[in-house]
Design a protein around this motif. Structure first.
Motif, PDB file in Angstrom:
ATOM      1  N   VAL A 174      20.720  13.912 -54.970  1.00 58.92           N
ATOM      2  CA  VAL A 174      20.211  13.166 -56.121  1.00 58.92           C
ATOM      3  C   VAL A 174      21.069  11.932 -56.335  1.00 58.92           C
ATOM      4  O   VAL A 174      22.296  12.032 -56.425  1.00 58.92           O
ATOM      5  N   MET A 175      20.443  10.762 -56.409  1.00 61.39           N
ATOM      6  CA  MET A 175      21.157   9.520 -56.695  1.00 61.39           C
ATOM      7  C   MET A 175      20.185   8.517 -57.292  1.00 61.39           C
ATOM      8  O   MET A 175      18.961   8.712 -57.251  1.00 61.39           O
ATOM      9  N   ASP A 176      20.723   7.435 -57.854  1.00 57.01           N
ATOM     10  CA  ASP A 176      19.852   6.435 -58.459  1.00 57.01           C
ATOM     11  C   ASP A 176      19.029   5.745 -57.380  1.00 57.01           C
ATOM     12  O   ASP A 176      19.398   5.684 -56.210  1.00 57.01           O
ATOM     13  N   SER A 177      17.869   5.209 -57.788  1.00 55.84           N
ATOM     14  CA  SER A 177      16.909   4.667 -56.822  1.00 55.84           C
ATOM     15  C   SER A 177      17.463   3.487 -56.039  1.00 55.84           C
ATOM     16  O   SER A 177      17.189   3.343 -54.832  1.00 55.84           O
ATOM     17  N   THR A 178      18.259   2.632 -56.681  1.00 51.65           N
ATOM     18  CA  THR A 178      18.818   1.471 -55.980  1.00 51.65           C
ATOM     19  C   THR A 178      19.725   1.914 -54.847  1.00 51.65           C
ATOM     20  O   THR A 178      19.642   1.413 -53.721  1.00 51.65           O
ATOM     21  N   GLY A 227      18.619  -1.337 -65.253  1.00 57.04           N
ATOM     22  CA  GLY A 227      17.831  -0.115 -65.332  1.00 57.04           C
ATOM     23  C   GLY A 227      17.635   0.513 -63.964  1.00 57.04           C
ATOM     24  O   GLY A 227      17.615  -0.170 -62.942  1.00 57.04           O
ATOM     25  N   ASP A 228      17.475   1.826 -63.947  1.00 57.97           N
ATOM     26  CA  ASP A 228      17.331   2.529 -62.679  1.00 57.97           C
ATOM     27  C   ASP A 228      16.691   3.885 -62.924  1.00 57.97           C
ATOM     28  O   ASP A 228      16.902   4.505 -63.963  1.00 57.97           O
ATOM     29  N   SER A 229      15.899   4.333 -61.968  1.00 56.84           N
ATOM     30  CA  SER A 229      15.357   5.687 -61.992  1.00 56.84           C
ATOM     31  C   SER A 229      16.156   6.555 -61.022  1.00 56.84           C
ATOM     32  O   SER A 229      17.040   6.053 -60.331  1.00 56.84           O
ATOM     33  N   GLN A 230      15.841   7.834 -60.971  1.00 59.58           N
ATOM     34  CA  GLN A 230      16.599   8.763 -60.143  1.00 59.58           C
ATOM     35  C   GLN A 230      15.726   9.312 -59.010  1.00 59.58           C
ATOM     36  O   GLN A 230      14.622   9.788 -59.248  1.00 59.58           O
ATOM     37  N   TYR A 231      16.243   9.236 -57.798  1.00 56.29           N
ATOM     38  CA  TYR A 231      15.539   9.701 -56.605  1.00 56.29           C
ATOM     39  C   TYR A 231      16.306  10.866 -55.985  1.00 56.29           C
ATOM     40  O   TYR A 231      17.440  11.165 -56.352  1.00 56.29           O
ATOM     41  N   ILE A 232      15.659  11.481 -55.003  1.00 56.51           N
ATOM     42  CA  ILE A 232      16.315  12.462 -54.136  1.00 56.51           C
ATOM     43  C   ILE A 232      16.212  11.955 -52.705  1.00 56.51           C
ATOM     44  O   ILE A 232      15.115  11.644 -52.230  1.00 56.51           O
ATOM     45  N   VAL A 233      17.353  11.843 -52.031  1.00 56.04           N
ATOM     46  CA  VAL A 233      17.362  11.440 -50.631  1.00 56.04           C
ATOM     47  C   VAL A 233      17.297  12.696 -49.766  1.00 56.04           C
ATOM     48  O   VAL A 233      18.045  13.656 -49.996  1.00 56.04           O
ATOM     49  N   ILE A 234      16.369  12.702 -48.800  1.00 59.46           N
ATOM     50  CA  ILE A 234      16.199  13.839 -47.909  1.00 59.46           C
ATOM     51  C   ILE A 234      16.163  13.348 -46.464  1.00 59.46           C
ATOM     52  O   ILE A 234      16.023  12.146 -46.209  1.00 59.46           O
ATOM     53  N   VAL A 255      18.562   4.518 -47.300  1.00 64.25           N
ATOM     54  CA  VAL A 255      17.389   4.658 -46.441  1.00 64.25           C
ATOM     55  C   VAL A 255      17.178   3.407 -45.596  1.00 64.25           C
ATOM     56  O   VAL A 255      16.810   3.479 -44.414  1.00 64.25           O
ATOM     57  N   ALA A 256      17.446   2.240 -46.187  1.00 66.18           N
ATOM     58  CA  ALA A 256      17.262   0.982 -45.460  1.00 66.18           C
ATOM     59  C   ALA A 256      18.239   0.853 -44.295  1.00 66.18           C
ATOM     60  O   ALA A 256      17.966   0.142 -43.323  1.00 66.18           O
ATOM     61  N   ASN A 257      19.363   1.537 -44.390  1.00 66.20           N
ATOM     62  CA  ASN A 257      20.395   1.435 -43.356  1.00 66.20           C
ATOM     63  C   ASN A 257      20.526   2.703 -42.514  1.00 66.20           C
ATOM     64  O   ASN A 257      21.443   2.806 -41.705  1.00 66.20           O
ATOM     65  N   ASN A 258      19.641   3.646 -42.701  1.00 64.53           N
ATOM     66  CA  ASN A 258      19.682   4.884 -41.924  1.00 64.53           C
ATOM     67  C   ASN A 258      18.256   5.356 -41.681  1.00 64.53           C
ATOM     68  O   ASN A 258      17.583   5.852 -42.589  1.00 64.53           O
ATOM     69  N   ALA A 259      17.791   5.218 -40.459  1.00 64.36           N
ATOM     70  CA  ALA A 259      16.394   5.524 -40.110  1.00 64.36           C
ATOM     71  C   ALA A 259      16.075   7.012 -40.204  1.00 64.36           C
ATOM     72  O   ALA A 259      14.899   7.394 -40.185  1.00 64.36           O
ATOM     73  N   LYS A 260      17.097   7.861 -40.314  1.00 67.45           N
ATOM     74  CA  LYS A 260      16.864   9.303 -40.346  1.00 67.45           C
ATOM     75  C   LYS A 260      16.679   9.840 -41.760  1.00 67.45           C
ATOM     76  O   LYS A 260      16.460  11.040 -41.946  1.00 67.45           O
ATOM     77  N   LEU A 261      16.761   8.947 -42.762  1.00 70.83           N
ATOM     78  CA  LEU A 261      16.641   9.377 -44.154  1.00 70.83           C
ATOM     79  C   LEU A 261      15.403   8.788 -44.806  1.00 70.83           C
ATOM     80  O   LEU A 261      14.876   7.755 -44.380  1.00 70.83           O
ATOM     81  N   THR A 262      14.970   9.425 -45.864  1.00 70.09           N
ATOM     82  CA  THR A 262      13.872   8.902 -46.667  1.00 70.09           C
ATOM     83  C   THR A 262      14.090   9.333 -48.115  1.00 70.09           C
ATOM     84  O   THR A 262      14.977  10.150 -48.399  1.00 70.09           O
ATOM     85  N   THR A 263      13.302   8.792 -49.031  1.00 73.46           N
ATOM     86  CA  THR A 263      13.477   9.097 -50.449  1.00 73.46           C
ATOM     87  C   THR A 263      12.297   9.867 -51.012  1.00 73.46           C
ATOM     88  O   THR A 263      11.179   9.807 -50.495  1.00 73.46           O
TER      89      THR A 263
END
Length: 497
Positions: free
Chosen positions: A205-209, A136-143, A215-223
């Motif tokens: 837009v991508m799945d939360s996982t 299962g997975d929800s949908q996030y937006i990476v910004i 985001v964990a591997n790029n300090a310039k991004l967040t969800t």
């Protein structure tokens, strides 16, 4: 001479006949009934391998890493595919291609199933069958983290650009629910992240996982969790050919077993995370030199073979177009105009999925060489024709007056001079072929651009691998240019008496 040309004509049109026939043959095969699908499970066991389509650019589901100097595919989907194959008593073979080509590959029976973090949407369910949801997975937006205060709700993206992967559920969600935003679709999530960081898009837009992995591997991004409204099943499932109840049952049996023992959260997800951390630590380009080396090898093979076959085909087409036989002339003109009027990428996919519907064992690299050769032949034909026409008619008449036949005149008088005239144009065609080999990546050919995309996935770096690829392409084309210039000097060197 006339019989020889007719034989060559048959050789030229046979691939087109096969391709057209394959398109017709694919329809009933794709829509076959249950009896055919029961036999397919037996066929899988008989050949001893389960062919699984995936994208290999979507950590933590499927991606590539370098371990002990060896490239390997890892992730949740890879582990699941191996377990399904093990339960069927066969080996797993993964065939990698662009995400939006996977269902086409499944429908044309290039793969037995697709495991690529694919959501079981009602639209997809019309053409393929799905297993139960395995994760299962929800949908996030990476910004960008610098835009965190700017984007808090879906309405904040009105008038801005939102990105999503072509053919994905996320693309459909963004299209339907992000009102007033301009939607930009790309084939690869890595390219979307590059677009995000270069401010070509404002969110992806991508799945939360997957989003958390970036985001964990790029300090310039967040969800951002915009709480998308999802209809139907939410999560990822395995896709198989339509009307395959036995295969679906076999896959569901494996998934149920894994879910019962909580294998996904206890084993598969942590293992994928470990590989992702390993990739983040070893994300220098030098650590992935063998990826680029392998890509260069395939790029050179495709370019050399396509150039060779393209010259042969182009010469035949040029002679046919100059023929007094109206049928041969008309067919050559029709072939050249049709090939030059359609994109090479479409031709590559049509050859692979079209002819491949009949010759299912055709490797992707062979399909790429065939398609690029067919495309090159049309352009080379016009180059050769222009070179032949540039030879003075007086030389042809002089050769005939000396008793030389048309064939001998063409071989010893016209063509040698034509080659000298068209050498620069042929050189440009060779350089174009070297670069156009990158289009074969859409069907999973592991040439340079394909390998570059794998490095992007493994290192979470978008621009740097592209820079390395550009440098390699420049070195290849610069070297080829020097060789072509050397050949031109040899051709233009006056002969000593």
């Amino acid at each position: 001479m006339k019989k020889g040309l007719q034989l060559l004509l048959l050789t030229l049109i046979l691939p087109l006949v096969l391709t057209t026939g394959s398109a017709l043959a694919a329809t009933p095969e794709t829509n076959s009934g249950n009896a055919d699908q029961v036999e397919s499970i037996a066929a899988i066991k008989k050949r001893g391998k389960l062919v699984i389509g995936t994208a290999a650019d979507y950590p933590p589901y499927e991606f590539s890493v370098k371990e002990h100097g060896v490239n390997k595919r890892v992730g949740i989907d890879i582990d699941l595919g191996k377990q399904i194959a093990k339960d069927l008593g066969v080996k797993a073979e993964f065939k990698v291609m662009n995400f939006d080509s996977l269902l086409v590959a499944l429908e044309t029976h290039k793969v037995d199933m697709v495991i690529a973090a694919m959501s079981p949407t009602p639209e997809r369910a019309k053409s393929v069958d799905f297993s139960k949801v395995y994760y299962g997975d929800s949908q996030y937006i990476v910004i960008n983290k610098s835009d965190k205060a700017k984007y808090k709700h879906l309405s904040d993206f009105k008038g801005h650009v939102i990105g999503a992967q072509n053919g994905s559920e996320q693309y459909d969600i963004a299209k339907q629910q992000v009102k007033g935003a301009k939607l930009k679709g790309l084939d690869r999530v890595n390219n979307l992240i590059i677009a995000l960081q270069s401010h070509k898009v404002d969110g992806v837009v991508m799945d939360s996982t997957r989003a958390k992995a970036f985001v964990a591997n790029n300090a310039k991004l967040t969800t951002l969790d915009p709480h998308f409204k999802i209809s139907g099943q939410q999560g990822t499932a395995v896709a198989v050919a339509k009307n395959s109840p036995e295969l679906v049952a076999a896959v569901n049996k494996t998934i149920t077993k894994l879910q019962k023992h909580n294998t996904f959260d206890k084993e598969y997800v942590p293992r994928a995370g470990k590989y992702m951390s390993q990739g983040a630590k070893q994300n220098t380009m030098w650590n992935y030199w063998n990826y680029f080396a392998k890509g260069v090898g395939y790029t050179i093979i495709i370019a050399v073979c396509s150039a060779l076959f393209g010259i042969i085909l182009g010469l035949l087409l040029a002679l046919m177009r100059r023929s007094a036989n109206l049928v041969l002339h008309g067919l050559a003109v029709a072939y050249i105009e049709f090939i030059r009027g359609t994109p090479m990428m479409v031709q590559i996919m049509f050859v692979y999925f079209g002819i491949g519907a009949i010759i299912q064992s055709m490797p992707a690299v062979i399909a790429g060489i065939i398609a690029i050769s067919i495309n090159s032949g049309a352009y080379v034909a016009e180059i050769i024709r222009s070179g032949i026409q540039a030879v003075s008619a007086g030389q042809v008449e002089a050769s005939r007056s000396l008793g030389m036949s048309k064939r001998l005149t063409m071989r010893y008088v016209v063509l040698p001079q034509a080659v000298r005239n068209i050498w620069p144009a042929l050189g440009n065609e060779f350089i174009t072929l070297l670069k156009d080999s990158s289009l074969a990546s859409v069907i999973g050919v592991t040439e340079l651009m394909y390998q570059t995309q794998l490095v992007q996935s493994a290192t979470y770096k978008g621009v740097l691998p592209l820079g390395v690829a550009m440098l390699i392409y420049f070195i290849l084309t610069f070297t080829l240019t020097r060789l072509l210039n050397f050949g031109e000097r040899k051709l233009n060197r006056p002969r000593q008496a």
